[in-house]
Design a protein around this motif. Structure first.
Motif, PDB file in Angstrom:
ATOM      1  N   ARG A  24       0.878  -1.222  -0.195  1.00  0.00           N
ATOM      2  CA  ARG A  24       0.167   0.068   0.021  1.00  0.00           C
ATOM      3  C   ARG A  24       0.886   1.270  -0.120  1.00  0.00           C
ATOM      4  O   ARG A  24       0.659   2.290  -0.728  1.00  0.00           O
ATOM      5  N   SER A  25       1.954   1.126   0.795  1.00  0.00           N
ATOM      6  CA  SER A  25       2.706   2.362   0.906  1.00  0.00           C
ATOM      7  C   SER A  25       3.566   2.349  -0.421  1.00  0.00           C
ATOM      8  O   SER A  25       3.550   3.759  -0.922  1.00  0.00           O
ATOM      9  N   MET A  26       3.956   1.502  -1.031  1.00  0.00           N
ATOM     10  CA  MET A  26       4.751   1.571  -2.322  1.00  0.00           C
ATOM     11  C   MET A  26       3.778   2.306  -3.409  1.00  0.00           C
ATOM     12  O   MET A  26       3.994   3.145  -4.396  1.00  0.00           O
ATOM     13  N   ALA A  27       2.637   1.536  -3.475  1.00  0.00           N
ATOM     14  CA  ALA A  27       1.570   2.006  -4.355  1.00  0.00           C
ATOM     15  C   ALA A  27       1.235   3.697  -4.316  1.00  0.00           C
ATOM     16  O   ALA A  27       1.117   4.316  -5.421  1.00  0.00           O
ATOM     17  N   ALA A  28       1.043   4.044  -3.105  1.00  0.00           N
ATOM     18  CA  ALA A  28       0.756   5.492  -2.842  1.00  0.00           C
ATOM     19  C   ALA A  28       1.896   6.311  -3.049  1.00  0.00           C
ATOM     20  O   ALA A  28       1.869   7.465  -3.978  1.00  0.00           O
TER      21      ALA A  28
ATOM     22  N   ASN B 269      -1.491   2.548 -10.019  1.00  0.00           N
ATOM     23  CA  ASN B 269      -0.996   2.515  -8.388  1.00  0.00           C
ATOM     24  C   ASN B 269      -2.129   3.004  -7.522  1.00  0.00           C
ATOM     25  O   ASN B 269      -2.155   2.641  -6.431  1.00  0.00           O
ATOM     26  N   GLY B 270      -3.074   3.991  -8.098  1.00  0.00           N
ATOM     27  CA  GLY B 270      -4.106   4.377  -7.352  1.00  0.00           C
ATOM     28  C   GLY B 270      -5.275   2.983  -7.011  1.00  0.00           C
ATOM     29  O   GLY B 270      -5.621   3.062  -5.970  1.00  0.00           O
TER      30      GLY B 270
ATOM     31  N   MET C 147      -7.862  10.171 -11.393  1.00  0.00           N
ATOM     32  CA  MET C 147      -8.764  11.100 -10.743  1.00  0.00           C
ATOM     33  C   MET C 147      -8.288  11.410  -9.463  1.00  0.00           C
ATOM     34  O   MET C 147      -7.720  10.437  -8.784  1.00  0.00           O
ATOM     35  N   GLN C 148      -9.012  12.523  -8.767  1.00  0.00           N
ATOM     36  CA  GLN C 148      -8.564  12.525  -7.368  1.00  0.00           C
ATOM     37  C   GLN C 148      -9.290  11.410  -6.582  1.00  0.00           C
ATOM     38  O   GLN C 148     -10.284  10.987  -6.886  1.00  0.00           O
ATOM     39  N   GLY C 149      -8.719  10.914  -5.443  1.00  0.00           N
ATOM     40  CA  GLY C 149      -9.228  10.031  -4.531  1.00  0.00           C
ATOM     41  C   GLY C 149      -8.854   8.613  -4.871  1.00  0.00           C
ATOM     42  O   GLY C 149      -9.526   7.625  -4.775  1.00  0.00           O
ATOM     43  N   ALA C 150      -7.592   8.613  -5.625  1.00  0.00           N
ATOM     44  CA  ALA C 150      -6.920   7.231  -6.281  1.00  0.00           C
ATOM     45  C   ALA C 150      -8.027   6.640  -7.103  1.00  0.00           C
ATOM     46  O   ALA C 150      -8.087   5.215  -7.244  1.00  0.00           O
ATOM     47  N   SER C 151      -8.852   7.311  -7.974  1.00  0.00           N
ATOM     48  CA  SER C 151      -9.639   6.790  -8.713  1.00  0.00           C
ATOM     49  C   SER C 151      -9.425   7.131 -10.218  1.00  0.00           C
ATOM     50  O   SER C 151      -8.378   7.713 -10.355  1.00  0.00           O
ATOM     51  N   TYR C 152     -10.069   6.636 -11.316  1.00  0.00           N
ATOM     52  CA  TYR C 152      -9.580   6.911 -12.788  1.00  0.00           C
ATOM     53  C   TYR C 152     -10.768   6.779 -13.465  1.00  0.00           C
ATOM     54  O   TYR C 152     -11.907   6.158 -13.310  1.00  0.00           O
ATOM     55  N   ASN C 153     -10.560   7.372 -14.866  1.00  0.00           N
ATOM     56  CA  ASN C 153     -11.708   7.245 -15.956  1.00  0.00           C
ATOM     57  C   ASN C 153     -10.817   6.449 -17.139  1.00  0.00           C
ATOM     58  O   ASN C 153      -9.851   6.585 -17.243  1.00  0.00           O
ATOM     59  N   THR C 154     -11.666   5.373 -17.550  1.00  0.00           N
ATOM     60  CA  THR C 154     -11.207   4.832 -18.886  1.00  0.00           C
ATOM     61  C   THR C 154     -11.472   5.736 -20.181  1.00  0.00           C
ATOM     62  O   THR C 154     -12.910   5.860 -20.530  1.00  0.00           O
TER      63      THR C 154
END
Length: 274
Positions: free
Chosen positions: A25-29, A223-224, A160-167
Motif C-alpha cells: 500500500r505504501s509503495m503504491a501510494a 497504482n491508485g 482522478m482525485q481520490g485514487a480513482s480513474y476514468n477509462t
C-alpha cells in the motif's frame, strides 16, 4: 495441534500478511504520487508541440484522409496485479471501439492476459514500466512502432482525485483540425526543413508526447487502483484478526473453566476419600 495453538498460528500468519499488504500500500501510494508529480511536465511538452504544429500548419496543404488499413489502437494496461478490474475495463473499452482492420497494440502483461481471456490476440505486445523513470524510453519504443502509421488512438486510464480513474480513448493521428486552427502570430516561423517534412516530424513528436502522457496517467491510475485494493485487503485482514482474537479469548476462557472444573472435581474426590 490444539484449538488454541491453531488460533495463535493463524493470528501470526494474518499479522505477517497485514505487514506485507501495508508495504504494498505504501509503495503504491508513493508511485501514484510520483507519477502525478510528472503530469505538469508531460502536459507542458504536449502543449509546446501543439503550438509548433499550429504555427507551421498554415504553410502546409491539408493532408488527405488516412487509409483505414493503416490504423493502430494502443491499450495501456498494467504489468502487475492487485488492481481489481483495472485491466479488464481498459481491454473491454478497446475492443468495444476497435475499428475494422485496426491493429491492436497492448502495453502491460495483465492487459495481454485479459485480452487472451476474451479470445483476442494483439498484433503487438510490449511490457509496461512500473516506475516513472521508465516512461520516456518506453514511449520512444512505442512511437518507433508507429513509424508508418497515419491513424493512431490510445486507450488509457486517466487519473482522478481520490485514487480513482476514468477509462478514456483519444485519437492522436491524424492531427486534429483544432490543432491546425489555433490562433498564432501572423508572421510565419523560421524553418530550415520543408514545411511538409517539418509537420511530419512534429506529428511524430506529438504522438510521442501523447503516448508518454497516457503512460504516465495510466501508471498513476494503476497504482491508485492498487492502493485502494490494498486498503480493502488491510481492512478485511483487520476484521479477521479481530474475529480471531475474540475466538482466542473464548477458547482461553473455556480452557481456564475446564481446568478449574478439573481442579475442583479432584479436590472433591480427595475430600471424600479423607
Amino acid at each position: 495441534m490444539t484449538q488454541l495453538s491453531r488460533i495463535k498460528a493463524q493470528l501470526e500468519s494474518l499479522s505477517e500478511l497485514d505487514e506485507l499488504v501495508g508495504a504494498l500500500r505504501s509503495m503504491a501510494a508513493w508511485r501514484a504520487r510520483e507519477a502525478q508529480d510528472a503530469f505538469p511536465g508531460t502536459r507542458a511538452y504536449c502543449r509546446i508541440i501543439e503550438r509548433a504544429i499550429a504555427e507551421i500548419s498554415p504553410l502546409v496543404k491539408a493532408p488527405e484522409p488516412p487509409a483505414q488499413s493503416n490504423g493502430s489502437l494502443l491499450v495501456v494496461s498494467s504489468e502487475n496485479g492487485f488492481v481489481g478490474g483495472f485491466n479488464n475495463r481498459l481491454v473491454e473499452k478497446a475492443l468495444d471501439i476497435r475499428e475494422a482492420r485496426e491493429k491492436l497494440i497492448i502495453v502491460g502483461r495483465r492487459g495481454l492476459a485479459a485480452a487472451k481471456e476474451k479470445g483476442v490476440e494483439p498484433d503487438l505486445f510490449l511490457p509496461m514500466t512500473s516506475h516513472v523513470a521508465g516512461i520516456t524510453p518506453l514511449a520512444r519504443r512505442i512511437t518507433a512502432r508507429f513509424d508508418t502509421v497515419v491513424s493512431a488512438r490510445i486507450v488509457f486510464a486517466r487519473y482522478m482525485q481520490g485514487a480513482s480513474y476514468n477509462t478514456e480513448a483519444k485519437r492522436v493521428l491524424p492531427l486534429d483540425t483544432s490543432l491546425r486552427a489555433k490562433d498564432v502570430p501572423g508572421i510565419p516561423p523560421l524553418h530550415h526543413l520543408p514545411p511538409e517534412d517539418l509537420l511530419r516530424e512534429l506529428a511524430n513528436q506529438y504522438l510521442f508526447a501523447e503516448i508518454a502522457h497516457a503512460l504516465m496517467e495510466s501508471l498513476a491510475s494503476e497504482n491508485g487502483a492498487r492502493l485502494r485494493t490494498m486498503e480493502y485487503a488491510s481492512q478485511n485482514i483487520g476484521d479477521k484478526i479481530d474475529d480471531m482474537k475474540k475466538e482466542e479469548r473464548i477458547v482461553r476462557q473455556e480452557v481456564t473453566t475446564s481446568d478449574m472444573l478439573d481442579v475442583i472435581t479432584g479436590a472433591e474426590a480427595v475430600s471424600q476419600e479423607s
